[in-house]
Design an enzyme around this catalytic site. Structure first.
Site, PDB file in Angstrom:
ATOM      1  N   LYS A   1       0.681  -1.429  -0.026  1.00  0.00           N
ATOM      2  CA  LYS A   1       0.052  -0.048   0.109  1.00  0.00           C
ATOM      3  C   LYS A   1       0.933   1.179   0.044  1.00  0.00           C
ATOM      4  CE  LYS A   1      -4.430   0.433   2.201  1.00  0.00           C
ATOM      5  NZ  LYS A   1      -5.118   0.467   3.239  1.00  0.00           N
TER       6      LYS A   1
HETATM    7  O1  G3P Z   1      -8.828   1.104   4.046  1.00  0.00           O
HETATM    8  C1  G3P Z   1      -8.949   2.272   4.473  1.00  0.00           C
HETATM    9  C2  G3P Z   1      -9.505   2.410   5.704  1.00  0.00           C
HETATM   10  O2  G3P Z   1      -8.773   1.836   6.606  1.00  0.00           O
HETATM   11  C3  G3P Z   1      -9.583   3.793   6.135  1.00  0.00           C
HETATM   12  O3  G3P Z   1     -10.745   3.735   6.991  1.00  0.00           O
HETATM   13  O4  G3P Z   1     -12.534   4.347   8.594  1.00  0.00           O
HETATM   14  O5  G3P Z   1     -10.122   5.192   8.820  1.00  0.00           O
HETATM   15  O6  G3P Z   1     -11.385   6.336   7.063  1.00  0.00           O
HETATM   16  P1  G3P Z   1     -11.234   4.982   7.823  1.00  0.00           P
END
Ligand code: G3P
Length: 215
Positions: free
Chosen positions: A84
């Site tokens: 990533k």
């Molecule tokens: O896959 C990306 C994710 O981990 C981010 O999610 O909920 O931290 O915006 P969030």
């Protein structure tokens, strides 16, 4: 449409894997830190032993050469690791070098069509638009997913779109309708996707009706 689990919690991954609906896992440094696991390599290798599909692990370096070295190291942890890489000039440089080496990459922290386009042209295997974080600031995150899917289709760009930063089941349905190849979902959202109140009512009614004719 495939479902990945967005977590570094191996218990959740084990539970979800049993359902036969998970074909990959995405992690990020925040998710690994949340589990209080300091050894990223150990976490990723443990996840790889549970799930056969792509497992995304993020690099932390910011300069292109360091990013490339770190990505090569991360991709050596297990054959199914996807590196990533956050979108930036360094990130694009790293992706273009790594794609020539056939290292799989996932362009992360994508918040615009132009970022997605550049990542795809540089050779990223996956592009991850962050839907929930765009919604959080009053934008339409799912609109971005639709735009990326449409443009990638039109120009036959092979990168796969992962709807990421998913916050609720409706995000997953709309991502599927928009043509996202993958939605990566937290465990709680996966559990919510299974449930429907009419299913629960139906199960109790079947059991009650059956009991009512038992002697
Ligand atoms: O896959 C990306 C994710 O981990 C981010 O999610 O909920 O931290 O915006 P969030």
């Amino acid at each position: 449409m495939r479902i990945f689990l967005d977590t570094a919690n191996v218990d959740e991954i084990r539970q979800a894997a049993k359902l036969g609906v998970i074909s990959g896992v995405t992690t990020n440094p925040s998710l690994v830190a949340k589990e209080k696991r300091e050894d990223m390599k150990a976490v990723i290798q443990e996840i790889s032993s549970i799930v056969d599909g792509p497992i995304s692990a993020e690099v932390l370096s910011l300069e292109p050469e360091a990013m490339i070295q770190e990505a090569r190291e991360v991709s050596s942890w297990s054959p199914n690791v996807v590196v990533k890489i956050p979108i930036s000039a360094s990130g694009l440089e790293a992706i273009s070098v790594l794609s020539k080496e056939r290292v799989k990459t996932n362009l992360t922290l994508c918040f615009s069509l132009n970022q997605a386009l550049l990542g795809a042209i540089a050779g990223a295997t996956y592009i991850s638009p962050f839907v929930g974080r765009l919604d959080d600031i009053g934008h339409d995150g799912m609109q971005l997913v639709s735009e990326i899917v449409e443009v990638f289709d039109r120009y036959k760009l092979p990168s796969q779109v992962i709807a990421a930063s998913i916050r609720h089941p409706l995000h997953v349905s709309v991502a599927a309708q928009a043509g996202a190849h993958i939605a990566t979902v937290p465990y709680t959202v996966l559990m919510q996707m299974i449930k429907h109140p009419l299913t629960d009512i139906g199960i109790s009614r079947f059991a009650e009706d059956w009991r009512s004719i038992q002697k």
